[in-house]
Design a protein around this motif. Structure first.
Motif, PDB file in Angstrom:
ATOM      1  N   ASP A  27     -81.209 -59.978 -20.675  1.00 38.06           N
ATOM      2  CA  ASP A  27     -82.544 -59.872 -21.259  1.00 38.06           C
ATOM      3  C   ASP A  27     -83.447 -58.989 -20.390  1.00 38.06           C
ATOM      4  OD1 ASP A  27     -81.711 -61.475 -23.323  1.00 38.06           O
ATOM      5  OD2 ASP A  27     -82.670 -63.302 -22.551  1.00 38.06           O
ATOM      6  N   GLU A  28     -83.347 -59.139 -19.099  1.00 37.81           N
ATOM      7  CA  GLU A  28     -84.130 -58.315 -18.171  1.00 37.81           C
ATOM      8  C   GLU A  28     -83.711 -56.847 -18.301  1.00 37.81           C
ATOM      9  OE1 GLU A  28     -86.841 -57.093 -15.344  1.00 37.81           O
ATOM     10  OE2 GLU A  28     -86.733 -58.969 -16.463  1.00 37.81           O
ATOM     11  N   LEU A  29     -82.424 -56.599 -18.388  1.00 36.68           N
ATOM     12  CA  LEU A  29     -81.910 -55.237 -18.552  1.00 36.68           C
ATOM     13  C   LEU A  29     -82.378 -54.652 -19.887  1.00 36.68           C
ATOM     14  CD1 LEU A  29     -80.190 -52.973 -17.385  1.00 36.68           C
ATOM     15  CD2 LEU A  29     -78.200 -54.036 -18.467  1.00 36.68           C
ATOM     16  N   GLN A  34     -85.765 -50.900 -22.861  1.00 39.52           N
ATOM     17  CA  GLN A  34     -86.819 -50.665 -23.846  1.00 39.52           C
ATOM     18  C   GLN A  34     -87.975 -49.897 -23.207  1.00 39.52           C
ATOM     19  OE1 GLN A  34     -88.341 -54.176 -25.740  1.00 39.52           O
ATOM     20  NE2 GLN A  34     -89.683 -53.019 -27.107  1.00 39.52           N
ATOM     21  N   GLN A  35     -88.359 -50.258 -21.990  1.00 41.50           N
ATOM     22  CA  GLN A  35     -89.439 -49.544 -21.298  1.00 41.50           C
ATOM     23  C   GLN A  35     -89.066 -48.077 -21.074  1.00 41.50           C
ATOM     24  OE1 GLN A  35     -90.071 -51.821 -17.727  1.00 41.50           O
ATOM     25  NE2 GLN A  35     -91.778 -52.956 -18.616  1.00 41.50           N
ATOM     26  N   GLU A  39     -90.795 -44.704 -22.521  1.00 38.24           N
ATOM     27  CA  GLU A  39     -91.227 -43.624 -21.634  1.00 38.24           C
ATOM     28  C   GLU A  39     -90.574 -42.302 -22.045  1.00 38.24           C
ATOM     29  OE1 GLU A  39     -91.495 -42.391 -16.918  1.00 38.24           O
ATOM     30  OE2 GLU A  39     -90.353 -44.158 -17.497  1.00 38.24           O
ATOM     31  N   LYS A  40     -89.288 -42.355 -22.376  1.00 33.69           N
ATOM     32  CA  LYS A  40     -88.566 -41.156 -22.825  1.00 33.69           C
ATOM     33  C   LYS A  40     -89.222 -40.587 -24.071  1.00 33.69           C
ATOM     34  CE  LYS A  40     -84.122 -39.723 -24.723  1.00 33.69           C
ATOM     35  NZ  LYS A  40     -82.820 -40.178 -25.198  1.00 33.69           N
ATOM     36  N   SER A  41     -89.562 -41.446 -25.002  1.00 28.85           N
ATOM     37  CA  SER A  41     -90.208 -41.011 -26.233  1.00 28.85           C
ATOM     38  C   SER A  41     -91.557 -40.358 -25.945  1.00 28.85           C
ATOM     39  CB  SER A  41     -90.378 -42.205 -27.167  1.00 28.85           C
ATOM     40  OG  SER A  41     -91.017 -41.824 -28.350  1.00 28.85           O
TER      41      SER A  41
END
Length: 95
Positions: A27-29, A34-35, A39-41
């Motif tokens: 879940d942490e990964l 997702q973060q 950021e990539k987007s």
């Protein structure tokens, strides 16, 4: 048999704990993934905007450089013509 049952229960508890830890780590990964995807987007969007802006600036710069070259040529031609006029005036003054 109760000793074996207790050992089995201990192994079971440890296995459940390991699974819970793995789920927590997953879940942490997922949160980190997702973060980074967000950021990539954002970065890709910024790159698109900056690329478009760079293109507009390059086009404007090319037009301005061409206009400056025209000014330089006109100034050089005008100065050359002016120098011819001055030489002609001196020539007639001397004669």
């Amino acid at each position: 048999m109760t000793q074996q049952g207790a050992a089995l229960q201990t192994y079971n508890n440890e296995l459940v704990k390991c699974i819970e830890e793995l789920c927590f780590k997953r879940d942490e990964l997922n949160r980190q993934i997702q973060q980074e995807e967000e950021e990539k987007s954002r970065l890709q969007h910024d790159i698109r905007i900056l690329t478009e802006k760079l293109s507009r600036v390059n086009e404007s710069l090319a037009r301005r450089l061409a206009a400056r070259a025209d000014f330089d040529r006109t100034i050089a031609e005008t100065e050359a013509a002016y120098m011819k006029i001055l030489r002609a005036l001196r020539h007639y003054s001397v004669c």
